[in-house]
Enzyme design. Structure first.
Site, short mmCIF file in Angstrom:
data_model
loop_
_atom_site.label_atom_id
_atom_site.label_comp_id
_atom_site.label_asym_id
_atom_site.label_seq_id
_atom_site.Cartn_x
_atom_site.Cartn_y
_atom_site.Cartn_z
N ASP A 13 0.81 -1.23 0.00
CA ASP A 13 0.00 0.00 0.00
C ASP A 13 0.84 1.27 0.00
OD1 ASP A 13 -2.23 -1.65 0.10
OD2 ASP A 13 -2.33 -1.59 2.28
N LYS A 16 2.00 2.06 -5.06
CA LYS A 16 2.59 1.48 -6.29
C LYS A 16 1.68 1.70 -7.50
CE LYS A 16 2.62 -2.54 -4.31
NZ LYS A 16 2.22 -2.18 -2.94
N GLY A 40 -4.46 -4.48 -3.69
CA GLY A 40 -5.47 -3.46 -3.98
C GLY A 40 -4.72 -2.19 -4.35
N HIS A 41 -4.79 -1.82 -5.62
CA HIS A 41 -4.03 -0.66 -6.10
C HIS A 41 -5.01 0.43 -6.51
CE1 HIS A 41 -0.64 -3.71 -7.25
NE2 HIS A 41 -0.80 -3.58 -5.95
N GLN A 224 2.08 -6.11 -3.09
CA GLN A 224 2.55 -6.19 -1.70
C GLN A 224 3.84 -5.34 -1.54
OE1 GLN A 224 1.56 -9.55 -3.23
NE2 GLN A 224 -0.37 -8.66 -2.68
P1 GDP Z 1 -0.60 0.20 -3.56
O1 GDP Z 1 -1.21 -1.06 -3.07
O2 GDP Z 1 0.87 0.28 -3.29
O3 GDP Z 1 -0.93 0.49 -5.00
O4 GDP Z 1 -1.24 1.37 -2.69
P2 GDP Z 1 -2.82 1.55 -2.34
O5 GDP Z 1 -3.50 2.07 -3.53
O6 GDP Z 1 -3.36 0.34 -1.69
O7 GDP Z 1 -2.70 2.62 -1.18
C1 GDP Z 1 -2.14 3.86 -1.38
C2 GDP Z 1 -3.18 4.91 -1.01
O8 GDP Z 1 -2.57 6.18 -1.03
C3 GDP Z 1 -4.31 5.00 -2.03
O9 GDP Z 1 -5.48 5.40 -1.37
C4 GDP Z 1 -3.83 6.07 -2.99
O10 GDP Z 1 -4.90 6.72 -3.66
C5 GDP Z 1 -3.15 7.00 -2.04
N1 GDP Z 1 -2.04 7.77 -2.57
C6 GDP Z 1 -0.99 7.38 -3.35
N2 GDP Z 1 -0.09 8.38 -3.45
C7 GDP Z 1 -0.59 9.41 -2.72
C8 GDP Z 1 -0.10 10.71 -2.40
O11 GDP Z 1 0.99 11.10 -2.79
N3 GDP Z 1 -0.92 11.47 -1.60
C9 GDP Z 1 -2.12 11.07 -1.14
N4 GDP Z 1 -2.86 11.87 -0.39
N5 GDP Z 1 -2.59 9.84 -1.41
C10 GDP Z 1 -1.83 9.03 -2.18
P1 IMO Z 2 -0.83 -4.27 -2.20
O1 IMO Z 2 -0.39 -4.84 -3.51
C1 IMO Z 2 -0.99 -4.55 2.14
C2 IMO Z 2 -0.95 -8.58 3.86
C3 IMO Z 2 -2.17 -9.04 4.63
C4 IMO Z 2 -1.51 -9.96 5.65
C5 IMO Z 2 -0.40 -10.62 4.85
C6 IMO Z 2 -0.75 -11.99 4.30
O2 IMO Z 2 -2.10 -3.54 -2.24
O3 IMO Z 2 0.29 -3.51 -1.57
P2 IMO Z 2 -2.29 -12.78 2.26
O4 IMO Z 2 -3.75 -12.56 2.00
O5 IMO Z 2 -1.39 -12.25 1.21
O6 IMO Z 2 -1.97 -14.19 2.64
O7 IMO Z 2 -2.00 -11.92 3.61
O8 IMO Z 2 -0.10 -9.74 3.78
N1 IMO Z 2 -1.18 -8.11 2.48
C7 IMO Z 2 -1.15 -6.82 2.10
N2 IMO Z 2 -1.00 -5.71 2.84
N3 IMO Z 2 -1.08 -4.47 0.79
C8 IMO Z 2 -1.19 -5.59 0.05
O9 IMO Z 2 -1.14 -5.58 -1.29
C9 IMO Z 2 -1.28 -6.84 0.70
N4 IMO Z 2 -1.41 -8.11 0.27
C10 IMO Z 2 -1.34 -8.88 1.38
O10 IMO Z 2 -2.84 -7.96 5.23
O11 IMO Z 2 -0.90 -9.18 6.65
MG MG Z 3 -2.76 -1.68 -1.83
#
Ligand code: GDP
Ligand code: IMO
Ligand code: MG
Length: 425
Positions: A13, A16, A40-41, A224
């Protein structure tokens, strides 16, 4: 044209998806190579929010190609649901812009049930998985009893194998007092989803080799983060794949020889969903983030645990991944904080560590060594249009992160939208 791997430097999270979306403009093919729909991206473009789980974020660029590689584990029902959600948002997905590896393994309903069952058996030692069946699917893959998309070519053999696997899972579920699976239902769900996926399935490694030969550039979208890596993470509180840079190669069939750049993505602070060590976790900081409506998981909606930036983690992640550059997102999340802390070392039983320990029990015992930097008061980073427009203290903070992690910062995020990305240098 260059080929770039994007990896998360923390516990997932990191943003990416947003960074991949931003960089897709300069790439031809975007490739996912590990993980499954535990990812979840979130990508925001012009105010419209898209959440990608299995499909590379590059799909939002109509003229680009996307690949789901052999290292990804695919829940067919979840993937077709993602097709439908994106289609409802106007995103076109066809076999012309998406290919799925015939070597990718499939997550079936019993994997999801076994995931839940194993978690409940862990009692107080729960990993806090996403419940998507990821661990059991990779376990079958490694144990050599998994299903691959290529198996669809042999419907008779596949039906026999499915019956045997459901029977095996039911023995475990039955002993645990869990309602057994109905083979006919599992088969129907499986057939309906895989019929829709069939036109997308191909030998994606050969496809990517062809793209390389034609001089096209590849962008690998990690899922991840480094500390959820099965080898380098906070084991056993990890996911079941190699989330570090090498996973992009094994999970796609593209040799490391073709990789020109690795960019690690980190938040300007730290977050984690699920259980496991987190040295800089801070309840007050977490409350502040949640109070701002930030840091709720994109896949499960769970509150993310939050804390200060940990340079021990990110510095080591940069070395593990061989990062050429660091993209620091969510700098705007620190707007308005008076004093900002950075963890520069761990103290474990009187000894200073500059890299994380192997055992989680030791990791849990580590105390952070902090240095403090002044915040940037009332001048927000949110809304900044270029690096030069950032407040001086924000620039000083970023410079210090780069110095501690021994990696230059190449991109900075000051908001969730595609155009809230600043280029350094
Ligand atoms: P990922 O799994 O690495 O793709 O990240 P996620 O999308 O799960 O979580 C990142 C969160 O931060 C999401 O809600 C994005 O919309 C948000 N996000 C990413 N970059 C920025 C930033 O520079 N500022 C803010 N406010 N939100 C951001
Ligand atoms: P993105 O790509 C954050 C975490 C789960 C748990 C551990 C194992 O959005 O960054 P799993 O279901 O993979 O067996 O869970 O890994 N986890 C993540 N945490 N972002 C993710 O993906 C994750 N994918 C798995 O919360 O701690
Ligand atoms: Mg994510």
């Amino acid at each position: 044209m260059s080929n770039t791997i994007i990896v998360g430097a923390q516990w997932g999270d990191e943003g990416k998806g947003k960074i991949v979306d931003y960089l897709t403009e300069g790439a031809d093919v975007v490739v996912r190579a590990q993980g499954g729909n535990n990812a979840g991206h979130t990508v925001i473009q012009g105010g419209e929010k898209y959440v990608l789980h299995l499909i590379p974020s590059g799909i939002l660029w109509p003229e680009k190609r996307c690949v789901i590689g052999n290292g990804v584990v695919i829940d067919p029902a979840a993937l077709v649901a993602e097709f439908d959600t994106l289609a409802a948002q106007g995103v076109s997905i066809t076999p012309d812009n998406l290919s799925i590896s015939d070597r990718a393994h499939l997550t079936l309903p019993y994997h999801r049930m076994l995931d839940a069952h194993r978690e409940s058996g862990r009692g107080g030692g729960k990993i806090g998985t996403t419940g998507r069946g990821i661990g059991p699917t990779y376990a079958d893959k490694i144990e050599r009893s998994g299903f691959r998309l290529a198996d669809l070519d042999d419907p008779v053999g596949l039906a026999e194998k499915l019956a045997a696997k459901v029977e095996e899972a039911n023995l475990i579920l039955d002993a645990a007092g869990v309602e057994p699976l109905d083979l006919a239902e599992v088969g129907a769900e499986f057939n309906e989803a895989t019929d829709r996926l069939a036109p997308y399935v191909r030998d994606t490694a050969s496809y990517l080799h062809g793209q390389l030969k034609e001089g096209r550039s590849l962008l690998f979208e990690g899922a991840q983060g480094t500390y959820l890596d099965i080898d380098h993470g906070t084991y056993p509180f990890v996911t079941s794949s190699n989330t570090t840079a090498g996973g992009a190669c094994t999970g796609s069939g593209v040799s490391p020889r073709h990789i020109d750049n690795v960019t690690a993505v980190a938040k300007a602070y730290t977050t984690r969903v699920g259980a496991g060590p987190f040295v800089t976790e801070n309840a007050e900081f977490s409350d502040r983030m949640h109070g701002m409506g930030r840091e709720f998981g994109a896949t499960t909606g769970r509150k993310r645990r939050c804390g200060w930036f940990d340079a021990v983690l990110v510095g080591h992640a940069c070395r593990l991944n061989g990062a050429d550059g660091l993209a620091v997102t969510n700098v705007d999340g620190l707007d308005g904080i008076d004093t900002i802390r950075i963890c520069t070392g761990y103290m474990l039983r009187g000894e200073t560590l500059v890299a994380p320990p192997a055992r989680c029990e030791d990791w849990e015992e580590c105390d952070p060594i902090y240095e403090e930097l002044p915040g940037w008061g009332d001048s927000p980073t949110a809304g900044a249009k270029d690096i030069g427009a950032l407040p001086a203290n924000a620039r000083a903070y970023l410079d210090r992160l780069a110095e501690l992690c021994e990696t230059p910062i190449t991109l900075v995020g000051v908001g969730p939208d595609r155009d809230e990305t600043l280029v350094c240098g």
